[in-house]
Design a protein around this motif. Structure first.
Motif, PDB file in Angstrom:
ATOM      1  N   PRO A 111       0.824  -1.210   0.000  1.00 53.85           N
ATOM      2  CA  PRO A 111       0.000   0.000   0.000  1.00 53.85           C
ATOM      3  C   PRO A 111       0.863   1.267   0.000  1.00 53.85           C
ATOM      4  CG  PRO A 111      -0.806  -1.575   1.613  1.00 53.85           C
ATOM      5  CD  PRO A 111       0.517  -2.094   1.163  1.00 53.85           C
ATOM      6  N   LEU A 112       0.418   2.254  -0.794  1.00 50.69           N
ATOM      7  CA  LEU A 112       1.140   3.518  -0.890  1.00 50.69           C
ATOM      8  C   LEU A 112       0.150   4.660  -0.637  1.00 50.69           C
ATOM      9  CD1 LEU A 112       3.711   5.128  -1.596  1.00 50.69           C
ATOM     10  CD2 LEU A 112       2.963   5.092  -3.992  1.00 50.69           C
ATOM     11  N   VAL A 113       0.540   5.510   0.306  1.00 44.04           N
ATOM     12  CA  VAL A 113      -0.300   6.671   0.633  1.00 44.04           C
ATOM     13  C   VAL A 113       0.514   7.931   0.352  1.00 44.04           C
ATOM     14  CG1 VAL A 113      -1.637   7.851   2.399  1.00 44.04           C
ATOM     15  CG2 VAL A 113      -1.492   5.345   2.410  1.00 44.04           C
ATOM     16  N   SER A 114      -0.106   8.858  -0.448  1.00 43.54           N
ATOM     17  CA  SER A 114       0.563  10.113  -0.809  1.00 43.54           C
ATOM     18  C   SER A 114      -0.240  11.278  -0.245  1.00 43.54           C
ATOM     19  CB  SER A 114       0.667  10.235  -2.339  1.00 43.54           C
ATOM     20  OG  SER A 114       1.254  11.470  -2.697  1.00 43.54           O
ATOM     21  N   ILE A 115       0.475  12.179   0.433  1.00 44.60           N
ATOM     22  CA  ILE A 115      -0.167  13.341   1.046  1.00 44.60           C
ATOM     23  C   ILE A 115       0.441  14.596   0.438  1.00 44.60           C
ATOM     24  CG2 ILE A 115      -0.598  14.583   3.198  1.00 44.60           C
ATOM     25  CD1 ILE A 115      -0.313  11.893   4.628  1.00 44.60           C
ATOM     26  N   GLY A 116      -0.439  15.557   0.009  1.00 40.70           N
ATOM     27  CA  GLY A 116       0.078  16.753  -0.643  1.00 40.70           C
ATOM     28  C   GLY A 116      -0.885  17.927  -0.539  1.00 40.70           C
ATOM     29  N   TYR A 117      -0.520  18.998  -1.269  1.00 39.61           N
ATOM     30  CA  TYR A 117      -1.261  20.270  -1.197  1.00 39.61           C
ATOM     31  C   TYR A 117      -1.305  20.877  -2.594  1.00 39.61           C
ATOM     32  CZ  TYR A 117      -2.126  25.217  -0.186  1.00 39.61           C
ATOM     33  OH  TYR A 117      -2.624  26.480  -0.172  1.00 39.61           O
ATOM     34  N   LEU A 118      -2.474  21.428  -2.997  1.00 40.32           N
ATOM     35  CA  LEU A 118      -2.662  22.063  -4.301  1.00 40.32           C
ATOM     36  C   LEU A 118      -3.122  23.507  -4.107  1.00 40.32           C
ATOM     37  CD1 LEU A 118      -4.634  19.183  -6.092  1.00 40.32           C
ATOM     38  CD2 LEU A 118      -2.202  19.708  -6.350  1.00 40.32           C
ATOM     39  N   ASP A 119      -2.448  24.449  -4.800  1.00 44.23           N
ATOM     40  CA  ASP A 119      -2.927  25.841  -4.776  1.00 44.23           C
ATOM     41  C   ASP A 119      -4.273  25.966  -5.479  1.00 44.23           C
ATOM     42  OD1 ASP A 119      -0.783  26.908  -3.383  1.00 44.23           O
ATOM     43  OD2 ASP A 119       0.424  27.059  -5.208  1.00 44.23           O
ATOM     44  N   ARG A 120      -4.415  25.215  -6.562  1.00 45.18           N
ATOM     45  CA  ARG A 120      -5.670  25.266  -7.332  1.00 45.18           C
ATOM     46  C   ARG A 120      -6.015  23.862  -7.793  1.00 45.18           C
ATOM     47  NH1 ARG A 120      -7.578  26.156 -12.699  1.00 45.18           N
ATOM     48  NH2 ARG A 120      -9.400  27.565 -12.771  1.00 45.18           N
ATOM     49  N   PHE A 121      -7.251  23.483  -7.534  1.00 51.06           N
ATOM     50  CA  PHE A 121      -7.717  22.144  -7.883  1.00 51.06           C
ATOM     51  C   PHE A 121      -8.855  22.258  -8.893  1.00 51.06           C
ATOM     52  CE2 PHE A 121     -11.231  19.181  -7.167  1.00 51.06           C
ATOM     53  CZ  PHE A 121     -10.633  17.966  -7.461  1.00 51.06           C
ATOM     54  N   VAL A 122      -8.792  21.433  -9.948  1.00 57.11           N
ATOM     55  CA  VAL A 122      -9.871  21.333 -10.927  1.00 57.11           C
ATOM     56  C   VAL A 122     -10.326  19.884 -10.958  1.00 57.11           C
ATOM     57  CG1 VAL A 122     -10.568  21.665 -13.314  1.00 57.11           C
ATOM     58  CG2 VAL A 122      -8.898  23.211 -12.297  1.00 57.11           C
ATOM     59  N   GLY A 123     -11.575  19.644 -10.553  1.00 62.89           N
ATOM     60  CA  GLY A 123     -12.091  18.284 -10.475  1.00 62.89           C
ATOM     61  C   GLY A 123     -12.516  17.737 -11.819  1.00 62.89           C
ATOM     62  N   LYS A 124     -12.853  16.448 -11.827  1.00 59.70           N
ATOM     63  CA  LYS A 124     -13.312  15.802 -13.047  1.00 59.70           C
ATOM     64  C   LYS A 124     -14.644  16.376 -13.515  1.00 59.70           C
ATOM     65  CE  LYS A 124     -10.979  11.405 -12.058  1.00 59.70           C
ATOM     66  NZ  LYS A 124     -11.155   9.956 -11.800  1.00 59.70           N
ATOM     67  N   ASP A 125     -15.444  16.889 -12.580  1.00 55.28           N
ATOM     68  CA  ASP A 125     -16.742  17.467 -12.932  1.00 55.28           C
ATOM     69  C   ASP A 125     -16.643  18.955 -13.248  1.00 55.28           C
ATOM     70  OD1 ASP A 125     -16.122  18.347 -10.443  1.00 55.28           O
ATOM     71  OD2 ASP A 125     -18.062  17.895  -9.526  1.00 55.28           O
ATOM     72  N   GLY A 126     -15.432  19.504 -13.286  1.00 53.18           N
ATOM     73  CA  GLY A 126     -15.251  20.902 -13.648  1.00 53.18           C
ATOM     74  C   GLY A 126     -15.260  21.873 -12.491  1.00 53.18           C
ATOM     75  N   THR A 127     -15.521  21.412 -11.266  1.00 56.59           N
ATOM     76  CA  THR A 127     -15.514  22.323 -10.126  1.00 56.59           C
ATOM     77  C   THR A 127     -14.086  22.743  -9.800  1.00 56.59           C
ATOM     78  OG1 THR A 127     -15.444  20.474  -8.585  1.00 56.59           O
ATOM     79  CG2 THR A 127     -17.611  21.368  -9.127  1.00 56.59           C
ATOM     80  N   VAL A 128     -13.980  23.934  -9.211  1.00 54.04           N
ATOM     81  CA  VAL A 128     -12.672  24.515  -8.914  1.00 54.04           C
ATOM     82  C   VAL A 128     -12.582  24.792  -7.422  1.00 54.04           C
ATOM     83  CG1 VAL A 128     -11.120  26.456  -9.342  1.00 54.04           C
ATOM     84  CG2 VAL A 128     -12.510  25.534 -11.211  1.00 54.04           C
ATOM     85  N   ALA A 129     -11.421  24.519  -6.845  1.00 53.89           N
ATOM     86  CA  ALA A 129     -11.190  24.854  -5.435  1.00 53.89           C
ATOM     87  C   ALA A 129      -9.747  25.312  -5.285  1.00 53.89           C
ATOM     88  CB  ALA A 129     -11.457  23.646  -4.546  1.00 53.89           C
ATOM     89  N   ARG A 130      -9.479  26.069  -4.239  1.00 56.79           N
ATOM     90  CA  ARG A 130      -8.132  26.569  -3.976  1.00 56.79           C
ATOM     91  C   ARG A 130      -7.702  26.157  -2.572  1.00 56.79           C
ATOM     92  NH1 ARG A 130      -6.596  29.902  -8.001  1.00 56.79           N
ATOM     93  NH2 ARG A 130      -8.249  30.821  -9.304  1.00 56.79           N
ATOM     94  N   ASN A 131      -6.361  26.051  -2.402  1.00 61.56           N
ATOM     95  CA  ASN A 131      -5.773  25.688  -1.108  1.00 61.56           C
ATOM     96  C   ASN A 131      -6.336  24.357  -0.613  1.00 61.56           C
ATOM     97  OD1 ASN A 131      -4.469  28.240  -1.182  1.00 61.56           O
ATOM     98  ND2 ASN A 131      -6.260  29.199  -0.239  1.00 61.56           N
ATOM     99  N   VAL A 132      -6.043  23.322  -1.372  1.00 65.33           N
ATOM    100  CA  VAL A 132      -6.639  22.001  -1.142  1.00 65.33           C
ATOM    101  C   VAL A 132      -5.555  21.021  -0.679  1.00 65.33           C
ATOM    102  CG1 VAL A 132      -7.885  20.084  -2.201  1.00 65.33           C
ATOM    103  CG2 VAL A 132      -8.390  22.446  -2.898  1.00 65.33           C
ATOM    104  N   PHE A 133      -5.863  20.275   0.407  1.00 64.12           N
ATOM    105  CA  PHE A 133      -5.026  19.144   0.849  1.00 64.12           C
ATOM    106  C   PHE A 133      -5.609  17.867   0.267  1.00 64.12           C
ATOM    107  CE2 PHE A 133      -4.470  22.391   4.096  1.00 64.12           C
ATOM    108  CZ  PHE A 133      -3.095  22.377   4.312  1.00 64.12           C
TER     109      PHE A 133
END
Length: 707
Positions: free
Chosen positions: A606-628
């Motif tokens: 098992p591999l677990v990756s933890i990170g942070y995104l300034d800007r996130f664009v989902g598969k459904d087109g929604t947008v979010a900022r400052n995302v863990f």
């Protein structure tokens, strides 16, 4: 176009047709005189010049063309074109003959007459179409042709031509009256007959009426005979005053009559006509050599003065026209606006009451204009209004003027209703008027009242919901606390039975007691989780700036045994930022997410990756900022269970004998993130893994990524 304009147009059109018919009658009479050899018809007065056969023919053609040009049918316009064209061709041919051959040849006049009239009678009458007559028919019919085929551009040309035609005809008439042959005979050529001059004046009047019919806005407001009489009188006086002293005074009223015409160019037209009259009046009489240059200077000064007056009148009429245009626009705006517009004077008397005000208050303008504005006001405004106006006149203090206020109005029926009033003061000389714009806000007031009621209900519902949530938290806390004691008793008694009576029980009894012990332990875990969940909603967060990277490292350090057993690995993808949060609660978030990522993973490593995104664009087109995010390579979660996994005690993999959890971990995670004003969601692919995303402090933006 209003009814008044239609009537005026109809009058001008009827006058032009009547003139055309009169010209045809004149021309037919003269042709009959030639055919019947009646000199009285051709000459009118013995010794006067006769009307040439071609002149009579041109009267017939021009009259038919003028009358037909006012009719809308295509066949009439075609007939008018043919008639006017033939008359212009005859006149042009005669002018060319005069210019090229001379005064003794009349071939154009004889071209048709020789076939219809005996040669002896032609020789007895002699003469032909004069150059002044030919010039009139040429320019008049050319302007008529232009009007037929270029209506928008020809109105001014036709109006100017009509003035010239009338002027030339009046000059000839005046010359007959004063026995000044130069006025009706140009040089040694054939002269214009008396009835020809009358017909030409009539022809010019018909052209002028047609030009006003083409453009009703440029219509005369006084009868045409008034400026015509001024022209005639001025020319007569001019012929009897060698130095032209009196004629300048008489021509000034002619230019000033343009003030009563709708056409702004009328003063310039009249100045042009007066200039022509001045010139022709000068050349119509013989001059003494001593006074020749003095009279030229006098007429030059007179003409300059007339043009100066004409220009002043032109600009005056243009300014008046612009003011009238603005007045019409303002009137249309006031009549068309949905708001009531009421104008009052300094005494509070209503001067204007637009249609919207009629609809709003129920009064007609006849009922309100001249009355005090107080009639539209209920108390206390009714009693206070006169005092306010008096105070304003004395001090100039503006308490309402220039502002918008919500007051009350009173309809004719006596109903009082709320209104917004905006009042402006307009200075007109030494007096002032006040323009009030009134808007009925009854519907807005009703909506505000409904909104207040809705807000009050919402506040009551919110208070009730908060009380209910508080009661539920209290109930969960008390229930979970009180359940612990009997659960502990069940657990202890089951253990006591196993320890004291295990040798007396069969295998099935021992198995059942062992299961009772495990179930009581699981029940205690559920009660503890329920108690913890209730505390999450009631306890305050201890927020401070925290290094998320250190939190993740601490969580991984406490899970070393689990990681070794499952051969799992946790990595940090990039730099994790510092955030303001409750560190212990956020530690629990990462512990639950990492634990689930390892526990529900079917991969050998098992591999677990933890990170942070300034800007996130989902598969459904929604947008979010400052995302863990916490990403694993495990089994994945089907789409239909993405919401169920956050429900308390909901587990996708159930096992009654399992004691490895209660299914409340993700519920705690969502609750903690919600307390941080954040949001959590996931994206997953069955067989490939799951990624949990969450924010702290802001909800996801509901905008499309493509935007």
């Amino acid at each position: 176009m209003d009814l008044q304009d239609q009537r005026r147009r109809s009058r001008y059109r009827g006058f032009a047709i009547a003139v055309g018919c009169l010209m045809v009658l004149l021309g037919v009479s003269a042709v009959a005189g030639w055919l019947l050899q009646i000199k009285a018809i051709i000459s009118l007065v013995p010794g006067f010049p006769s009307m040439a056969f071609n002149t009579a023919l041109c009267f017939v053609l021009s009259g038919l063309g003028l009358a037909a040009s006012t009719l809308a049918a295509r066949r009439f316009r075609l007939a008018a074109t043919i008639m006017a064209g033939l008359a212009a061709a005859i006149a042009a041919a005669r002018l060319v003959e005069i210019i090229t051959i001379g005064r003794t040849f009349h071939n154009v006049d004889l071209l048709i007459a020789r076939f219809l009239v005996p040669p002896d009678f032609i020789a007895e009458i002699g003469g032909g179409m004069g150059p002044n007559t030919a010039l009139v028919f040429l320019i008049a019919n050319l302007s008529l042709l232009l009007a037929l085929h270029a209506e928008r551009k020809s109105q001014v040309v036709q109006e100017l031509t009509s003035y010239v035609v009338i002027t030339l005809g009046m000059i000839a008439l005046a010359s007959y009256v004063t026995s000044a042959e130069q006025g009706y005979r140009w040089g040694p050529y054939a002269a214009m007959a008396l009835h020809t001059a009358i017909g030409i004046v009539i022809f010019g009047s018909g052209l002028l009426a047609r030009s006003w019919w083409m453009q009703p806005a440029n219509r005369a407001q006084i009868p045409l005979w008034i400026p015509a009489a001024v022209c005639f009188t001025g020319l007569l006086v001019d012929l009897y005053t060698p130095l032209g002293v009196a004629n300048g005074i008489l021509y000034v009223p002619l230019v000033l009559t343009a003030l009563w015409f709708g056409n702004r160019n009328a003063p310039l037209f009249f100045a042009f006509a007066c200039t022509v009259l001045l010139m022709l009046g000068f050349f119509a009489v013989r001059h003494d050599e001593a006074a020749f240059w003095q009279e030229i200077a006098n007429r030059t000064i007179t003409a300059a003065t007339l043009w100066l007056i004409a220009i002043l009148v032109f600009y005056f009429m243009r300014n008046n026209h612009n003011l009238e245009t603005e007045r019409v626009r303002f009137g249309a705006l006031v009549r068309g606006t949905p708001d009531a517009v009421i104008v009052i004077d300094e005494a509070g008397t209503i001067r204007s009451f637009n249609p919207a005000a009629e609809t709003m208050f129920g009064y007609s303008p006849q009922e309100t204009i001249g009355q005090n504005i107080k009639m539209l006001m209920p108390e206390p405004y009714h009693s206070e209004h006169d005092g306010y106006l008096a105070h304003y006149r004395q001090t100039g203090e503006e308490r309402i003027i220039g502002t918008t206020r919500m007051v009350s109005g009173r309809r004719k029926s006596g109903i009082v209703f709320p209104i917004d009033v905006s009042i402006s003061a307009v200075a007109t000389g030494d007096t002032r008027i006040f323009v009030g714009i009134v808007r009925d806000i009854s519907e807005r007031a009703r909506q505000e009242e409904r909104m207040k009621t809705t807000l009050a209900q919402l506040e009551a519902y919110t208070a009730e919901l908060e009380r209910s949530n508080h009661d539920l938290d209290e109930f969960a806390y008390i229930a979970s606390h009180d359940l612990k004691e009997p659960l502990r008793g069940l657990h202890n008694h089951s253990r006591f039975l196993l320890e004291d009576y295990e040798d007396k029980l069969d295998d099935d009894g021992v198995r059942r007691l062992n299961r009772l012990v495990r179930l009581s332990q699981r029940m205690e875990k559920l009660v503890n989780d329920l108690l913890y969940f209730s505390r999450l909603g009631r306890q305050q967060l201890a927020v401070k700036r925290t290094d998320i990277g250190l939190i993740v490292k601490d969580v991984v350090a406490t899970m070393e045994l689990l990681l070794e057993e499952r051969h799992a690995k946790v990595i940090i993808d990039g730099q994790l930022p510092d955030v303001v949060c409750d560190a212990p609660r956020l530690t629990e978030v990462f512990r639950n997410l990492i634990t689930n990522a390892i526990k529900y993973n079917d991969k050998p490593a098992p591999l677990v990756s933890i990170g942070y995104l300034d800007r996130f664009v989902g598969k459904d087109g929604t947008v979010a900022r400052n995302v863990f995010f916490v990403r694993d390579n495990g089994k994945g979660i089907p789409q239909e269970f993405h919401e169920d996994i956050f429900r308390i005690f909901k587990r996708l993999e159930k096992s009654q004998d399992s004691d490895d959890g209660t299914g409340a971990g993700l519920t705690f995670v969502r609750k903690i993130i919600a307390r941080h004003n954040g949001d959590i969601w996931l994206e997953s692919e069955v067989g490939a893994g799951t990624t949990f995303y969450f924010t702290l402090g802001k909800k996801r933006e509901g905008q499309n990524a493509a935007a």
